[in-house]
Motif scaffolding. Sequence first.
Motif, PDB file in Angstrom:
ATOM      1  N   LYS A   1     -41.282 115.510 -34.829  1.00  0.00           N
ATOM      2  CA  LYS A   1     -41.971 115.509 -33.544  1.00  0.00           C
ATOM      3  C   LYS A   1     -42.402 114.101 -33.145  1.00  0.00           C
ATOM      4  CE  LYS A   1     -43.683 120.256 -33.890  1.00  0.00           C
ATOM      5  NZ  LYS A   1     -44.889 121.134 -33.877  1.00  0.00           N
TER       6      LYS A   1
ATOM      7  N   SER B   1     -37.330 116.829 -32.458  1.00  0.00           N
ATOM      8  CA  SER B   1     -38.229 117.180 -31.354  1.00  0.00           C
ATOM      9  C   SER B   1     -38.975 115.947 -30.862  1.00  0.00           C
ATOM     10  CB  SER B   1     -39.235 118.253 -31.801  1.00  0.00           C
ATOM     11  OG  SER B   1     -38.566 119.435 -32.201  1.00  0.00           O
TER      12      SER B   1
ATOM     13  N   ASN C   1     -33.058 115.919 -28.256  1.00  0.00           N
ATOM     14  CA  ASN C   1     -34.481 115.782 -28.512  1.00  0.00           C
ATOM     15  C   ASN C   1     -35.240 116.233 -27.264  1.00  0.00           C
ATOM     16  OD1 ASN C   1     -35.349 114.336 -31.227  1.00  0.00           O
ATOM     17  ND2 ASN C   1     -33.370 113.476 -30.646  1.00  0.00           N
ATOM     18  N   ASN C   2     -36.476 115.837 -27.127  1.00  0.00           N
ATOM     19  CA  ASN C   2     -37.285 116.234 -25.965  1.00  0.00           C
ATOM     20  C   ASN C   2     -37.789 115.020 -25.201  1.00  0.00           C
ATOM     21  OD1 ASN C   2     -37.113 119.044 -26.560  1.00  0.00           O
ATOM     22  ND2 ASN C   2     -38.727 118.815 -28.087  1.00  0.00           N
TER      23      ASN C   2
END
Length: 307
Positions: free
Chosen positions: A28, A52, A75-76
């Motif tokens: 993340k 992420s 990914n984000n």
Amino acid sequence: MDSELNEAISMAKQERHKNLFLNYRSLKNFPVELLRDEGMLFLERLFMKRNSLTSLPENLAQKLPNLIELYLPSNNIALIPQDQWSHGALHNPQFSGLNEAISELVRLQSLDLSDNALQFICPEIELGNLQKLVILDVSMNLLRTLPERLHQCVLLQCLTADRNLLHCLPRQLCLLPDLNEVSMAANCLTSLPLDLGRSMELQFVFVDSNAHLVALPSYLYNKVIGCSGCGVPAQNKQLSLTLRGTNIPLPSEVKAIGLETDHVLPLEELAFRTTLLIPRSLLDVLRWPLGHCHRCSQPMFTIVYPK
């Protein structure tokens, strides 16, 4: 997972690895271990597919100074809106996105940002600083425009932006001297720059699945106009003819077999005829399909610009 990750990074540091694979790690945040102390001076290729991640660290270029390939697909990562950007959003942890660190990686040759949530690329992100960039992939995002200064990446050879929301391409792309492949399939393109394809280096143009694009610049006549993402499954069925009980397979290029009732005249007979059925206007010929999708065999364009 953290201890395993830190161990992998520590080993890469000790052994001075040039390649580091951190794919499918459910990350993340960007690994802090990569940026500690002097960073990883020997690292050249960083793979971080399908995590992420929402942002990149600001000191990325300082800690990974020799990075030439960066892979961040799936990914984000999303871009910070311009109004939030100007109010110091980069230093606010509640915001995430692609910051100016990307334009400081001046040794980058390949950058993959596909399958993220990019909506636009802020002017502050000077992609033109990436003077050694050869490959750029921003496909499967939410981009409506491409940076006009992208033409300053003078070594760019392959540009991929499939499956976005692009309505047009910057005309400055025609200035890229080494551009060899442009892929803009499945966008919202309505037209292409008239000079696109004028360069002898540009050989491959993929713009299928743009529903409103019905015309091509004349300079693309001799280029490879292909299908890179129509999404239609390939037809593996091979047609064949049965002659005297023998089944003869036909080449894969043959998509249909005519009937005896079609009354197709042989070329020899046509050659002896004094009048031929030709279109009343030769412009009608220009409305015939320029090319067909290699997968679904459907015509890709119905109108082309005559020279």
